[in-house]
Design a protein around this motif. Structure first.
Motif, PDB file in Angstrom:
ATOM      1  N   UNK A  91      25.838  44.565  41.097  1.00  0.00           N
ATOM      2  CA  UNK A  91      26.220  45.191  39.828  1.00  0.00           C
ATOM      3  C   UNK A  91      27.262  45.055  39.449  1.00  0.00           C
ATOM      4  N   UNK A  92      28.643  45.773  40.140  1.00  0.00           N
ATOM      5  CA  UNK A  92      29.767  45.686  40.074  1.00  0.00           C
ATOM      6  C   UNK A  92      30.615  44.616  39.397  1.00  0.00           C
ATOM      7  N   UNK A  93      30.217  43.773  39.722  1.00  0.00           N
ATOM      8  CA  UNK A  93      30.566  42.197  39.123  1.00  0.00           C
ATOM      9  C   UNK A  93      30.098  41.847  37.994  1.00  0.00           C
ATOM     10  N   UNK A  94      28.721  42.077  37.741  1.00  0.00           N
ATOM     11  CA  UNK A  94      28.728  42.344  36.524  1.00  0.00           C
ATOM     12  C   UNK A  94      29.145  43.705  35.392  1.00  0.00           C
ATOM     13  N   UNK A  95      29.275  44.153  35.811  1.00  0.00           N
ATOM     14  CA  UNK A  95      30.609  45.227  35.688  1.00  0.00           C
ATOM     15  C   UNK A  95      31.775  44.408  34.993  1.00  0.00           C
ATOM     16  N   UNK A 101      37.999  47.931  36.227  1.00  0.00           N
ATOM     17  CA  UNK A 101      38.937  47.164  36.835  1.00  0.00           C
ATOM     18  C   UNK A 101      38.294  46.623  38.586  1.00  0.00           C
ATOM     19  N   UNK A 102      38.951  45.246  39.004  1.00  0.00           N
ATOM     20  CA  UNK A 102      38.640  45.060  40.296  1.00  0.00           C
ATOM     21  C   UNK A 102      38.458  45.658  42.000  1.00  0.00           C
ATOM     22  N   UNK A 103      37.755  46.178  42.165  1.00  0.00           N
ATOM     23  CA  UNK A 103      37.611  46.719  43.549  1.00  0.00           C
ATOM     24  C   UNK A 103      38.569  45.892  44.650  1.00  0.00           C
ATOM     25  N   UNK A 104      39.124  46.704  45.083  1.00  0.00           N
ATOM     26  CA  UNK A 104      39.408  46.390  46.876  1.00  0.00           C
ATOM     27  C   UNK A 104      38.962  46.203  48.231  1.00  0.00           C
ATOM     28  N   UNK A 105      38.611  45.654  48.696  1.00  0.00           N
ATOM     29  CA  UNK A 105      37.734  45.394  50.170  1.00  0.00           C
ATOM     30  C   UNK A 105      37.703  46.440  50.770  1.00  0.00           C
ATOM     31  N   UNK A 106      38.936  47.392  50.558  1.00  0.00           N
ATOM     32  CA  UNK A 106      38.302  48.707  51.456  1.00  0.00           C
ATOM     33  C   UNK A 106      37.396  49.827  50.328  1.00  0.00           C
ATOM     34  N   UNK A 107      36.645  49.991  49.734  1.00  0.00           N
ATOM     35  CA  UNK A 107      36.070  50.640  48.848  1.00  0.00           C
ATOM     36  C   UNK A 107      34.839  49.782  49.111  1.00  0.00           C
ATOM     37  N   UNK A 108      35.140  48.688  49.260  1.00  0.00           N
ATOM     38  CA  UNK A 108      33.396  47.938  49.925  1.00  0.00           C
ATOM     39  C   UNK A 108      33.239  48.315  51.062  1.00  0.00           C
TER      40      UNK A 108
END
Length: 128
Positions: A91-95, A101-108
């Motif tokens: 979902x966030x990839x579409x956004x 903004x790109x998210x850090x892998x720490x968020x994932x």
């Protein structure tokens, strides 16, 4: 009785490794931030991975200690957390495609681990 004993060992090992991780993390960042780029700086920045491996070791040991029912229950929780994380990531990839903004892998990673914990708590409360 056995489950309580196993959980105490697990929490001691896991939170001990997390405490060591925090000390190593802040120390390595403090040391590496003023160093010139190079192999030594990279190695110092990667030092927190040693206590992370200790945390993984604690989780694996815990899974080996618990009975089959708890092992299956925890693996189901992990699978649900993984599925929710995958849905969020897609979902966030579409956004991101429309300018988010790109998210850090720490968020994932935080979402996955937090999801595992929340799912475990909800299942414990609502499963009879």
């Amino acid at each position: 009785m056995y489950e309580s004993k196993v959980n105490k060992i697990y929490f001691r090992e896991l939170f001990g490794s997390i405490a060591i991780y925090l000390v190593v993390l802040f120390t390595s960042v403090w040391i590496a931030k003023d160093m010139p780029e190079g192999v030594l700086r990279t190695l110092i920045a990667l030092l927190p991975m040693i206590p992370v491996l200790a945390a993984l070791w604690a989780v694996v040991r815990h899974f080996k200690r618990i009975d089959e029912y708890l092992r299956q229950w925890n693996l189901e929780n992990l699978a649900m957390a993984g599925g929710l994380t995958a849905i969020f990531g897609l979902t966030y990839g579409f956004m991101e495609g429309i300018g988010f903004p790109r998210l850090s892998m720490f968020v994932i990673w935080g979402l996955f681990m937090g999801g595992w914990g929340i799912i475990a708590c909800l299942r414990k409360k609502f499963d009879a």
